[in-house]
Design an enzyme around this catalytic site. Structure first.
Site, PDB file in Angstrom:
ATOM      1  CB  SER A  10      41.351  31.127  39.249  1.00  0.00           C
ATOM      2  OG  SER A  10      42.096  32.319  39.455  1.00  0.00           O
ATOM      3  CB  CYS A  73      39.633  34.710  35.314  1.00  0.00           C
ATOM      4  SG  CYS A  73      41.142  33.723  35.223  1.00  0.00           S
ATOM      5  CG  ASN A  74      43.044  39.238  32.054  1.00  0.00           C
ATOM      6  OD1 ASN A  74      42.987  39.924  31.045  1.00  0.00           O
ATOM      7  ND2 ASN A  74      42.842  39.738  33.270  1.00  0.00           N
ATOM      8  CB  CYS A 187      46.254  38.848  36.525  1.00  0.00           C
ATOM      9  SG  CYS A 187      45.745  37.713  37.847  1.00  0.00           S
TER      10      CYS A 187
END
Length: 262
Positions: A10, A73-74, A187
């Site tokens: 992101s 990205c988790n 994260c």
């Protein structure tokens, strides 16, 4: 030249994974894609975010023709990884909370998972706890601000110690003479300021970063390259824009900003 490996996040958090991927695969080319137009993912409704990410990949996969994609990205991985695997004929390597290795390493049995609210509320995360950490007390800490604070700090903005300390405080538990001894960084933004976490923590803990495990998995799925890459890897931001500070940052990671997918 071999097809590139696409690394998606992101924002800038996936740079921590890219760094580890390069260590394990120095002969590969990489394309780093930051969905900064959608950042932060924690603010999105799940169905809309799932649709957004799949839609982005409908453009990214045919354009870059990657040999595989790493979802660094988790939040995205726990939400949309299976949708991506079903939609595209390339391997996908996800990023999920490192709960299994944390459960194997803890001595006190007290583990915290520092994540975004989206990762905390996912059934996927709770399933990992049930499968691998049933013998541990696992605290889920969902921070709605820490990813923003990380980007702000890394790009030269002012971030107070008090603000960061407040976001990580709930990770530290004392119970019957035991203390939290492992905090899972769930994260990919968080390892960028892990040194500040260490300075602000009330006692020392192991801050568990999953980047190395992600890189090992990606390497197992990636064929060896024919020759060593030349020049900078490419970075694409979905906003089509990058500040001077951002350009400096990604240049330091061996990336060249591209406003067009050319």
């Amino acid at each position: 030249m071999s097809a590139p490996i696409l690394v998606f996040d992101s924002g800038i958090g996936g740079l921590t994974v890219l760094r580890e991927l390069r260590t394990h695969m120095p002969d590969r080319k990489f394309v780093y894609v930051a969905d900064d137009a959608g950042f932060p993912y924690g603010d999105w409704q799940e169905d809309r975010l799932r649709e957004r990410i799949v839609s982005l990949f409908k453009d990214l996969v045919p354009h870059y023709a990657p040999q595989l994609a790493v979802i660094a990205c988790n939040t995205a991985s726990t939400l949309v990884l299976e949708d991506l695997r079903a939609a595209f004929d390339i391997p996908f390597v996800g990023t999920v909370p490192a709960i299994k290795p944390a459960a194997e390493r803890t001595r006190s049995g007290l583990i915290s998972v520092l994540a975004t609210p989206g990762t905390v509320r996912r059934d996927y995360t709770r399933d990992l706890i049930g499968r691998f950490a049933g013998h541990c007390a696992v605290r889920l800490v969902g921070s709605s601000e820490l990813a923003r604070l990380t980007e702000q700090s890394i790009l030269g903005g002012e971030t107070s110690d008090d603000a960061i300390a407040a976001e990580i405080a709930s990770c530290f538990v004392e119970e019957e003479g035991r203390r939290t001894d492992i905090v899972v960084l769930a994260c990919t933004h968080y390892p960028l300021i892990a040194n500040r976490f260490r300075q602000l923590a009330p006692w020392p803990v192991d801050w568990l970063d999953p980047a190395e495990a992600i890189a090992r998995r990606a390497r197992s799925l990636s064929p060896a390259a024919d020759d060593m890459p030349e020049g900078f890897d490419q970075a694409h931001f979905t906003s089509g824009e990058a500040s001077y500070a951002m350009r400096r940052l990604i240049r330091g990671f061996g990336l060249e900003f591209s406003s067009e997918r050319d």
